[in-house]
Design an enzyme around this catalytic site. Structure first.
Site, PDB file in Angstrom:
ATOM      1  N   ASP A 245      35.611 -11.702  81.168  1.00 47.02           N
ATOM      2  CA  ASP A 245      35.538 -12.843  80.262  1.00 47.02           C
ATOM      3  C   ASP A 245      34.806 -13.975  80.977  1.00 47.02           C
ATOM      4  O   ASP A 245      35.156 -14.313  82.102  1.00 47.02           O
ATOM      5  CB  ASP A 245      36.972 -13.259  79.926  1.00 47.02           C
ATOM      6  CG  ASP A 245      37.051 -13.961  78.600  1.00 47.02           C
ATOM      7  OD1 ASP A 245      37.712 -13.453  77.702  1.00 47.02           O
ATOM      8  OD2 ASP A 245      36.443 -15.046  78.493  1.00 47.02           O
TER       9      ASP A 245
ATOM     10  N   ASP B 129      31.180 -13.499  74.805  1.00 46.71           N
ATOM     11  CA  ASP B 129      31.556 -13.854  76.184  1.00 46.71           C
ATOM     12  C   ASP B 129      32.580 -12.881  76.775  1.00 46.71           C
ATOM     13  O   ASP B 129      33.306 -13.236  77.694  1.00 46.71           O
ATOM     14  CB  ASP B 129      32.108 -15.282  76.219  1.00 46.71           C
ATOM     15  CG  ASP B 129      33.400 -15.420  75.430  1.00 46.71           C
ATOM     16  OD1 ASP B 129      33.763 -14.468  74.706  1.00 46.71           O
ATOM     17  OD2 ASP B 129      34.025 -16.482  75.535  1.00 46.71           O
ATOM     18  N   GLU B 130      32.632 -11.672  76.241  1.00 44.92           N
ATOM     19  CA  GLU B 130      33.690 -10.755  76.645  1.00 44.92           C
ATOM     20  C   GLU B 130      33.197  -9.315  76.654  1.00 44.92           C
ATOM     21  O   GLU B 130      32.571  -8.869  75.692  1.00 44.92           O
ATOM     22  CB  GLU B 130      34.829 -10.873  75.632  1.00 44.92           C
ATOM     23  CG  GLU B 130      36.189 -10.510  76.149  1.00 44.92           C
ATOM     24  CD  GLU B 130      37.226 -10.788  75.076  1.00 44.92           C
ATOM     25  OE1 GLU B 130      37.953 -11.775  75.213  1.00 44.92           O
ATOM     26  OE2 GLU B 130      37.274 -10.038  74.095  1.00 44.92           O
TER      27      GLU B 130
END
Length: 407
Positions: A11, A106-107
DNA sequence: TCTGGGGTCCTAGGACCC
DNA sequence: TCTGGGGTCCTAGGACCC
């Protein structure tokens, strides 16, 4: 699947803020809130650690954020900008991990099964230590090469890995070893379990359940709370393999089909005038069909979304032959709107969703089109210079700014 | 928590078919 | 036509995620 913590969740920490700081180093070390400028209608999409102690968090309205952190620097969200940075991060991750799946911008989920031998060095006591060290190296490389801080959680399931990455922030690595899942999870608030949102949390609270440890004690049964408990137990068992296909998170023209496409807009002042509402709808149709054509897809289902000023929301959809033509979608969307809009009520939000997607050209050409698809020249210009390079004469963009003041 | 914009997934009822 | 059972598709709404 062997019982070892080989699933990872990476993350990016305060991702939008981190990118904005790369682009404007004067923001480094200062309180930053991404989501819009002061006075905008909108919510916080990312905020730096400096403002968290003040109570600011993502999802909060900008008005509240300004009240809590008046001295913060407010920056608009630039969605088109962040994808490229995320793609660079992914490329680095792929140097270390054979199976990487995009979960969101974002992961990422990482599968390190079978990698122990690849990275083992003399002195390693076990594979867990090997993998944990490797992940730290990977995270450091991301930081050095892109300037972006990230955190990684490792566990036997995706849910554990995700919760661990949350615990690892900022810029940490946390491995939950096999057999330690319950100890890790026990004291966490129920909200930390992926899939438990505000509604489920409230229901659990009414049942006197605040932590995952308490939830785990609820026996199987038909109730919704029991259902959540069994979901929790499921989440703590080893996950199957990661999904075969990666999701297109960065380039929207990547994959043709699956899923849906939508555009919606909340108006600064709710709309009451029919011409204005129709103009706004037309503008949404123009944009969303353009995106679909860029993906070489066609949609079978067109759905209108309508939110009134009291926030009540309706959706009305229709399924038919596949299309990506602006005029065809417009005809349907307009009809759906005129058939469902209660004119007495002002419109806060309009949206158009295209779903049931198929690759373009699949449809049997019973009737060849009378004229070529309109808009191809415009599409070509937009493909090179971006959507806003051209505005259609007939389309009046919805008002985004207030007129003069409250009326 | 006066609540953006882009998504995914799930549920439940009804139509329709055999 | 007092009426089964299973399957699929469509529609609408809602929870959740980032």
């Amino acid at each position: 699947m062997p019982l070892a913590p080989r699933l990872g969740c990476l993350d990016l920490d305060t991702f939008f803020v981190s990118v904005e700081r790369l682009l404007d180093p004067s923001l480094v070390g200062r309180p930053v809130i991404v989501g819009g400028r002061k006075g905008d209608r909108g919510v916080v999409t990312s905020c730096s650690y400096e403002v968290r102690p003040l109570g600011v968090h993502s999802g909060m309205s900008l008005v509240d954020a300004v009240r809590l952190a008046p001295d913060a620097i407010f920056v608009p969200t630039r969605r088109d900008t962040y994808g490229g940075h995320a793609a660079r991060v992914k490329a680095i991750v792929e140097r270390w991990c054979p199976v990487v799946r995009t979960a969101s911008i974002d992961e990422f989920y990482l599968d390190f099964h079978g990698c122990d031998g690849l990275y083992a060095t003399a002195g390693d006591v076990d594979g867990d230590a090997t993998i944990e060290r490797t992940v730290r190296e990977m995270r450091d490389a991301i930081q050095v090469e892109t300037g972006l801080p990230s955190s990684v959680g490792l566990g036997i399931s995706r849910a554990i890995a995700k919760m661990a990455s949350g615990r690892a922030k900022p810029a940490g690595v946390l491995m939950v070893r096999a057999g330690e899942e319950w100890r890790f999870v026990e004291g966490l608030p129920v909200r930390k379990l992926p899939g438990i949102g505000p509604v489920a949390e409230a229901e659990l609270q009414r049942a006197g359940i605040a932590t995952l440890g308490q939830l785990s004690a609820v026996p199987d049964g038909p109730s919704r709370v029991a259902g959540m408990a069994s979901r929790l137990r499921e989440a703590l068992r080893p996950s199957g393999p990661l999904p075969e296909h990666d999701r297109p998170a960065f380039q929207e023209h990547d994959e043709t089909t699956d899923g849906s496409l939508s555009n919606e807009r909340t108006f600064f002042a709710a709309l009451g005038d029919e011409t204005t509402v129709l103009d706004a709808l037309r503008s949404l149709v123009e944009r969303v069909t353009w995106r679909l054509r860029r993906r070489s897809g066609e949609a079978r289902t067109i759905t209108l979304k309508l939110r009134y000023s009291d926030f009540s929301t309706i959706t009305r959809g229709r399924t038919g032959p596949p299309t990506n033509g602006e005029d065809e979608v417009w005809r349907v969307a307009r009809q759906l709107l005129l058939g469902s809009w209660s004119r007495r009520r002002r419109v806060r939000l309009l949206g158009v969703q295209l779903s049931n997607l198929v690759p373009a050209g699949t449809q049997l050409a019973l009737f060849p089109p009378a004229r070529p698809r309109a808009g191809s020249a415009i599409d070509a210009v937009r493909a090179r210079f971006g959507y806003d390079a051209i505005r259609m004469g007939a389309v009046v963009a919805p008002r985004e700014e207030p007129e003069a003041g409250p009326r």
